[in-house]
Design an enzyme around this catalytic site. Structure first.
Site, PDB file in Angstrom:
ATOM      1  N   ARG A 136     -10.455   4.405  -2.243  1.00 43.40           N
ATOM      2  CA  ARG A 136      -9.996   3.610  -1.086  1.00 43.40           C
ATOM      3  C   ARG A 136     -10.301   4.397   0.190  1.00 43.40           C
ATOM      4  NH1 ARG A 136      -5.495   2.055  -4.804  1.00 43.40           N
ATOM      5  NH2 ARG A 136      -5.268  -0.215  -4.717  1.00 43.40           N
ATOM      6  N   ARG A 144       2.318  -9.454  -0.594  1.00 43.21           N
ATOM      7  CA  ARG A 144       2.539  -8.348  -1.537  1.00 43.21           C
ATOM      8  C   ARG A 144       3.423  -7.245  -0.957  1.00 43.21           C
ATOM      9  NH1 ARG A 144      -3.522  -5.634  -1.653  1.00 43.21           N
ATOM     10  NH2 ARG A 144      -2.499  -3.764  -2.390  1.00 43.21           N
ATOM     11  N   HIS A 167       0.816  -1.213   0.000  1.00 44.94           N
ATOM     12  CA  HIS A 167       0.000   0.000   0.000  1.00 44.94           C
ATOM     13  C   HIS A 167       0.850   1.263   0.000  1.00 44.94           C
ATOM     14  CE1 HIS A 167      -3.172  -2.904   0.798  1.00 44.94           C
ATOM     15  NE2 HIS A 167      -3.806  -2.087  -0.001  1.00 44.94           N
ATOM     16  N   CYS A 177      -9.195  -3.075 -10.915  1.00 49.83           N
ATOM     17  CA  CYS A 177      -8.753  -1.851 -10.221  1.00 49.83           C
ATOM     18  C   CYS A 177      -7.442  -2.064  -9.480  1.00 49.83           C
ATOM     19  CB  CYS A 177      -9.826  -1.336  -9.277  1.00 49.83           C
ATOM     20  SG  CYS A 177     -10.203  -2.482  -7.946  1.00 49.83           S
ATOM     21  N   ASN A 199      -4.131  -6.985  -7.097  1.00 50.28           N
ATOM     22  CA  ASN A 199      -3.032  -6.988  -6.107  1.00 50.28           C
ATOM     23  C   ASN A 199      -3.252  -8.117  -5.110  1.00 50.28           C
ATOM     24  OD1 ASN A 199      -2.415  -4.601  -7.397  1.00 50.28           O
ATOM     25  ND2 ASN A 199      -3.396  -3.329  -5.847  1.00 50.28           N
ATOM     26  N   ASP A 200      -4.473  -8.181  -4.588  1.00 54.17           N
ATOM     27  CA  ASP A 200      -4.755  -9.236  -3.623  1.00 54.17           C
ATOM     28  C   ASP A 200      -5.011 -10.565  -4.312  1.00 54.17           C
ATOM     29  OD1 ASP A 200      -4.486  -8.226  -0.993  1.00 54.17           O
ATOM     30  OD2 ASP A 200      -6.175  -6.899  -1.404  1.00 54.17           O
ATOM     31  N   GLU A 238     -11.035 -10.615  -5.187  1.00 61.19           N
ATOM     32  CA  GLU A 238      -9.615 -10.556  -4.838  1.00 61.19           C
ATOM     33  C   GLU A 238      -9.158 -11.746  -4.014  1.00 61.19           C
ATOM     34  OE1 GLU A 238      -8.791  -6.715  -3.154  1.00 61.19           O
ATOM     35  OE2 GLU A 238     -10.534  -6.747  -1.855  1.00 61.19           O
TER      36      GLU A 238
HETATM   37  C1  PEP Z   1      -6.336  -4.931  -5.047  1.00 54.88           C
HETATM   38  O1  PEP Z   1      -6.190  -5.759  -4.148  1.00 54.88           O
HETATM   39  O2  PEP Z   1      -5.974  -5.116  -6.226  1.00 54.88           O
HETATM   40  C2  PEP Z   1      -6.989  -3.639  -4.756  1.00 54.88           C
HETATM   41  C3  PEP Z   1      -7.305  -2.806  -5.710  1.00 54.88           C
HETATM   42  O3  PEP Z   1      -7.190  -3.334  -3.439  1.00 54.88           O
HETATM   43  P1  PEP Z   1      -6.015  -2.825  -2.476  1.00 54.88           P
HETATM   44  O4  PEP Z   1      -4.785  -2.656  -3.304  1.00 54.88           O
HETATM   45  O5  PEP Z   1      -6.455  -1.560  -1.847  1.00 54.88           O
HETATM   46  O6  PEP Z   1      -5.899  -3.949  -1.496  1.00 54.88           O
HETATM   47 MG    MG Z   2      -7.233  -5.437  -2.285  1.00 55.06          MG
END
Ligand code: PEP
Ligand code: MG
Length: 584
Positions: free
Chosen positions: A314, A483, A207, A520, A472-473, A449
């Site tokens: 977010r 991550r 993040h 996203c 990402n998740d 996710e």
């Molecule tokens: C993701 O997990 O891809 C996502 C967009 O959420 P975050 O990165 O805020 O966990």
């Molecule tokens: Mg996420």
């Protein structure tokens, strides 16, 4: 001597500047810039603190108890008094205040680190040990200053007029070097003067990296020992394209990077011309390019690049760094409404709070569970705190009376979580009705996710109007790669066949049922992935505003029909990465 430190690239471009080391010091102090008109007062504050400490030490010198070792203690206090009157601690500290506009505490620790290194390098053990005396003296000074001190470790923005000032402080570009920065710290930096940053820890989709990207300044994370190797005020080049930090560059290297920096600016200029071009592929497929935002004020950046809406707000950044004091309904309503109104009728996708794992509510109390990413995070936390969740839902529903709002829920995996969430949304509406407060309609979306969600799409599509894939998740949980951990960052593979399969199936199932699907996660803003995602059938991409025009350029060059056939081959391949390299 020039040397390079390798890390992970998170935000592109070249930054060249003097290093500002944050929190590397053993003494934890506030860091903030002062306005030019505050310089005299800050110098006075420093002088007064120094005079007070000198007075204190002289008093101690006279009051050494009879039974204490007079000579040794006297000599020690003399050393401290001498250090306090030394130029290195006087004139040089003042220079940090007048030229860089550091606050007095920051100026003191900066100078302390410089002198401490000189002591460390001394051959003579007696002299080397005087470094500890220096630290004690500075700690005394800082304690004295803290009478009127500001919050701990806070890097605030320089006042606006300071940022515009033509004086020395603004002529020296500064880059930030830190062991780690919490996402909450990063938000502070969004308003700051730093032109780039590097951290020891962090992965590409941590993040911290995500907020860094939204700042749109060159950045490198996972540079392991950067905060130990770089010294306060060193010249540093941050090459965000290559993920490299070059310390103390020679004139030739500086010139080369200066050239690269100018090339980058020209490229940005070229891209900005695409701002008003509709995002359509060569064969006429419209592609939605949406913005990811962290704060309501980010909508300005989204509109500046003609985003067609916000694909991910977010909201957790409203909740973080507040020492657990959560925002109430009115504060949240004001923030969501500001974002909705800021987009002037374009849709805003508000995601319910996603705290936990590397986004702790309170940085000072990090999650101590063994596997926080698998713990009470996102919707799990929301459902465990129904009063908090209802407050947020009411605020979002009220904001929906002011424009188009999509309500998105993160990290769902179970049918029971879906049903509980929907029940709470209905309850929030009923509570608003009971208070006769206006609320608006929302489209409901689920984030995909967790692999379990991607493998039970029919259940999700029964309840939701749209899906948003959080790559990402999804990648983190599919490949079991933390991550945020730079030591496994090389295994974070967007092209792993399992990841592509889950992506392709989610996009295809949404299309079959006529429900929109977007991506996203960071993959949506990666220009190396645009063509593949179009080939997989994706028609909505949500990313940081700074990435939108570069992705649009890829869209304009793409032929969706050809890409569909190519994506089928990539999907069928055991080694998609190789096919990707061959590209179309
Ligand atoms: C993701 O997990 O891809 C996502 C967009 O959420 P975050 O990165 O805020 O966990
Ligand atoms: Mg996420």
């Amino acid at each position: 001597m020039t040397f390079a430190i390798h890390g992970i690239t998170v935000s592109r471009g070249i930054a060249i500047g003097r290093a500002v080391l944050v929190a590397s010091s053993r003494v934890d102090v506030a860091h903030y810039f002062i306005a030019p008109e505050q310089i005299r007062a800050e110098l006075r504050r420093l002088r007064q603190a120094r005079d007070a400490v000198i007075e204190e030490l002289e008093r101690l010198r006279h009051e050494i108890p009879e039974d204490a070792p007079h000579e040794e203690l006297g000599a020690l206090l003399d050393v401290h008094l001498m250090l306090l009157q030394d130029e290195m601690l006087g004139a040089e500290v003042m220079q940090w205040i007048t030229e860089r506009r550091y606050n007095a505490e920051w100026a003191l620790v900066t100078q302390m680190e410089i002198i401490a290194r000189q002591f460390d390098e001394m051959q003579d053990p007696y002299l080397r040990e005087r470094g500890a005396d220096l630290e004690q003296v500075i700690e005394r000074l800082i304690r004295q200053l803290k009478g009127a001190a500001v919050p701990l470790l806070e890097i605030a923005s320089p006042p606006r007029e300071a940022a515009a000032g033509p004086d020395e402080a603004q002529q020296v570009p500064l880059v930030l070097v830190a062991h780690d920065l919490s996402p909450a710290d990063m938000l502070q930096f969004k308003k700051s003067v730093f032109t780039g940053f590097v951290t020891d820890v962090g992965g590409k989709t941590s993040h911290t990296a995500i907020v860094a990207r939204s700042m749109d300044i060159p950045a490198v994370v996972g540079a392991r020992s950067a905060s130990h190797l770089v010294r306060q005020d060193d010249w540093v080049i941050i090459d965000g394209d290559a993920g490299v930090t070059i310390v103390d560059p020679s004139p030739i290297i500086l010139a080369e990077y200066g050239f690269k920096q100018r090339q980058g600016e020209l490229e940005r200029g070229r891209l900005s011309r695409l701002r008003n071009t509709p995002a359509r592929t060569l064969d006429g497929q419209p592609i939605e390019l949406l913005a990811n935002i962290e704060q309501p004020t980010d909508t300005a950046a989204a509109l500046a690049v003609s985003a067609v809406g916000v694909g991910l707000f977010r909201t957790e950044f409203l909740f973080m760094g507040r020492e657990g004091k959560l925002p109430d309904e009115e504060e949240q309503y004001a923030a969501y409404r500001q974002a909705v109104e800021g987009m002037h009728g374009l849709p805003v996708t508000i995601r319910t709070v996603d705290v936990g794992a590397d986004k702790p509510l309170d940085d000072r109390r990090p999650d101590t569970h063994l596997n926080p990413a698998l713990g009470l995070r996102a919707i799990r936390w929301s459902l465990s705190e129904p009063a908090m969740f209802l407050t947020q839902l009411r605020a979002i529903l009220r904001a929906a009376a002011h424009g188009k709002v999509n309500l998105l829920i993160p990290m769902l995996a179970h049918g029971s979580e879906i049903r509980q969430s929907l029940e709470l949304i209905a309850k929030a509406r009923a509570q608003l009705d009971a208070r006769a407060l206006v609320h608006g309609p929302v489209r409901l979306g689920a984030m995909i996710e967790v692999p379990a969600a991607a493998l039970s799409l029919r259940m999700f599509l029964r309840y939701f109007d749209f899906l948003s894939i959080g790559t990402n998740d999804l990648i983190q949980y599919t490949l079991a790669i933390d991550r945020a951990d730079e030591s496994v960052a090389h295994l974070f593979d967007q092209l792993h066949p399992a990841v592509l399969r889950l992506l392709a199936d989610t996009i295809a199932e949404g299309a079959r049922q006529g429900k929109p699907v977007s991506v996203c996660g960071e993959m949506a803003g990666d220009t190396g992935m645009t063509r593949l995602l179009i080939g997989l059938g994706l028609r909505a991409f949500s990313m940081h505003p700074s990435q939108i025009l570069a992705v649009k350029q890829e869209v304009l060059r793409a032929d969706a029909g050809k890409l569909t056939r190519w994506a089928e081959q990539v999907l069928a391949s055991d080694e998609p990465a190789e096919l990707m390299l061959a590209k179309l």
